[in-house]
Design a protein around this motif. Structure first.
Motif, PDB file in Angstrom:
ATOM      1  N   GLU A 128      17.488  64.723  76.450  1.00 57.77           N
ATOM      2  CA  GLU A 128      18.834  64.558  75.913  1.00 57.77           C
ATOM      3  C   GLU A 128      18.789  64.109  74.454  1.00 57.77           C
ATOM      4  OE1 GLU A 128      21.507  65.534  77.543  1.00 57.77           O
ATOM      5  OE2 GLU A 128      20.298  65.986  79.320  1.00 57.77           O
ATOM      6  N   ALA A 228      19.899  71.351  77.355  1.00 56.25           N
ATOM      7  CA  ALA A 228      20.661  70.167  76.963  1.00 56.25           C
ATOM      8  C   ALA A 228      21.386  70.381  75.641  1.00 56.25           C
ATOM      9  CB  ALA A 228      19.723  68.960  76.867  1.00 56.25           C
ATOM     10  N   PRO A 232      25.200  69.444  76.904  1.00 54.08           N
ATOM     11  CA  PRO A 232      24.743  68.047  76.951  1.00 54.08           C
ATOM     12  C   PRO A 232      25.189  67.332  78.226  1.00 54.08           C
ATOM     13  CG  PRO A 232      25.690  68.578  74.801  1.00 54.08           C
ATOM     14  CD  PRO A 232      26.013  69.720  75.706  1.00 54.08           C
ATOM     15  N   ALA A 233      24.443  66.311  78.601  1.00 53.68           N
ATOM     16  CA  ALA A 233      24.739  65.565  79.825  1.00 53.68           C
ATOM     17  C   ALA A 233      26.148  64.968  79.796  1.00 53.68           C
ATOM     18  CB  ALA A 233      23.699  64.463  80.014  1.00 53.68           C
ATOM     19  N   CYS A 272      21.470  66.107  85.817  1.00 55.59           N
ATOM     20  CA  CYS A 272      22.377  65.004  85.477  1.00 55.59           C
ATOM     21  C   CYS A 272      22.885  64.270  86.723  1.00 55.59           C
ATOM     22  CB  CYS A 272      23.576  65.531  84.677  1.00 55.59           C
ATOM     23  SG  CYS A 272      23.126  66.244  83.081  1.00 55.59           S
TER      24      CYS A 272
END
Length: 346
Positions: A128, A228, A232-233, A272
């Protein structure tokens, strides 16, 4: 540069030296000498070669910029891509970028934006964080969907070439031309996979990879960072929620928003902790039976390079080159270039 053009068109036609020699009536060794530049055939043989390969004599005689210095990335050690196709991909990108730089030289080198430094980021080992660093490095938003990736790269001075290769073993490769990074992608892939491949190849030349890292580990890490980077998370949790018990149809809307495949979305959701490993596995089984591994439904428009065409149209419009020259550079018809440059808008 006759010898380079001959090799390019032979490989493009998926023809061996032996096959071409048989069609032309010369020895295989003669073809080898022609392609190495050790010997140049007479016009009669050149015409026969052109006929055999279905090209014009002028295609063979087109000049190449000998000042271009290429450093091509390596294909994977255990790649299932035949050597002949590997050679074609390298020759194809050199042929394309030769035409591209002809337009650049006509207009002046300043038309190219300065690219970001290659291998300028260090790896932290946290996917991340590394993906966040890559976004920051490219000056895109920290979170949220990333728009047209090809347009983004071209505006950053990174060259992109789409090459149609009928082999799933090839998705993309990166390299340098005169120390400027380029990415070549397989145009036979769907738009979502093209975006993932671009992000993967970006990770390869943006980060400084340890020399002692195994290829398998490098590829896995580049894939993780690219996923990611695209999703993105923080975005995944905002879009999908903190916990899901199943993969549902509404997730396709998020795929469309972020320009990613459902395979990538499910992978990211699992990483995640939004869905469990069993839930992800159930999806992979269902998707595999539906044929999605190769033919997942396309949800986004196709992204295409535009910078080369823009340069050529500008050069034609400013009378720096003729319409015919523009058509030759783009491998398009005279009428197409004429219409793009001089047709009046409605």
């Amino acid at each position: 540069m006759f010898h380079k053009n001959l090799k390019y068109y032979r490989l493009k036609n998926n023809m061996s030296m032996k096959e071409l020699a048989s069609l032309v009536g010369v020895s295989q060794m003669a073809i080898s000498h022609y392609e190495s530049g050790d010997r140049k055939p007479g016009m009669e043989i050149i015409r026969a070669l052109a006929d055999a390969l279905g090209v014009r004599v002028t295609d063979f005689l087109g000049s190449r910029d000998e000042k271009l210095v290429f450093f091509h990335g390596e294909f994977r050690k255990n790649s299932k891509l035949p050597v002949k196709q590997q050679e074609y991909i390298r020759e194809s990108v050199e042929e394309y970028l030769g035409r591209f730089y002809t337009a650049v030289n006509v207009l002046g080198g300043e038309v190219l934006p300065a690219p970001p430094a290659c291998h300028g980021l260090g790896l932290t080992g946290d996917t991340e964080k590394d993906a966040f660093a890559m976004r920051k490095y490219l000056h895109v938003s920290e979170f949220g969907p990333i728009g047209n990736l090809i347009e983004l790269l071209e505006n950053k001075g990174i060259l992109v070439y789409v090459c149609d290769v009928d082999n799933d073993a090839f998705s993309g490769m990166n390299g340098l031309v005169n120390e400027r990074p380029y990415i070549i992608i397989n145009g036979k892939m769907n738009p979502e996979r093209i975006r993932s491949t671009i992000a993967h190849e970006m990770a390869h030349f943006i980060f400084a990879w340890p020399e002692d890292m195994e290829e398998k580990e490098t590829e896995a890490m580049a894939t993780a960072i690219s996923g990611a980077f695209l999703f993105p998370a923080e975005d995944a949790r905002r879009e999908l929620g903190m916990r899901r018990s199943s993969v549902t149809r509404d997730m396709a809307l998020t795929c469309r928003e972020y320009g990613i495949s459902m395979y990538l979305l499910v992978k990211r959701a699992n990483l995640c902790n939004i869905i469990s490993g069993n839930t992800a596995k159930e999806f992979y089984i269902r998707a595999g039976k539906a044929g999605w591994k190769r033919n997942e439904p396309v949800r986004i428009p196709r992204e295409e390079p535009a910078f080369f065409s823009q340069l050529v149209f500008r050069a034609v419009s400013e009378n720096e080159i003729s319409v015919q020259k523009g058509a030759e550079l783009l491998h398009r018809s005279y009428e197409y270039v004429l219409e793009q440059c001089f047709a009046e808008e409605d």
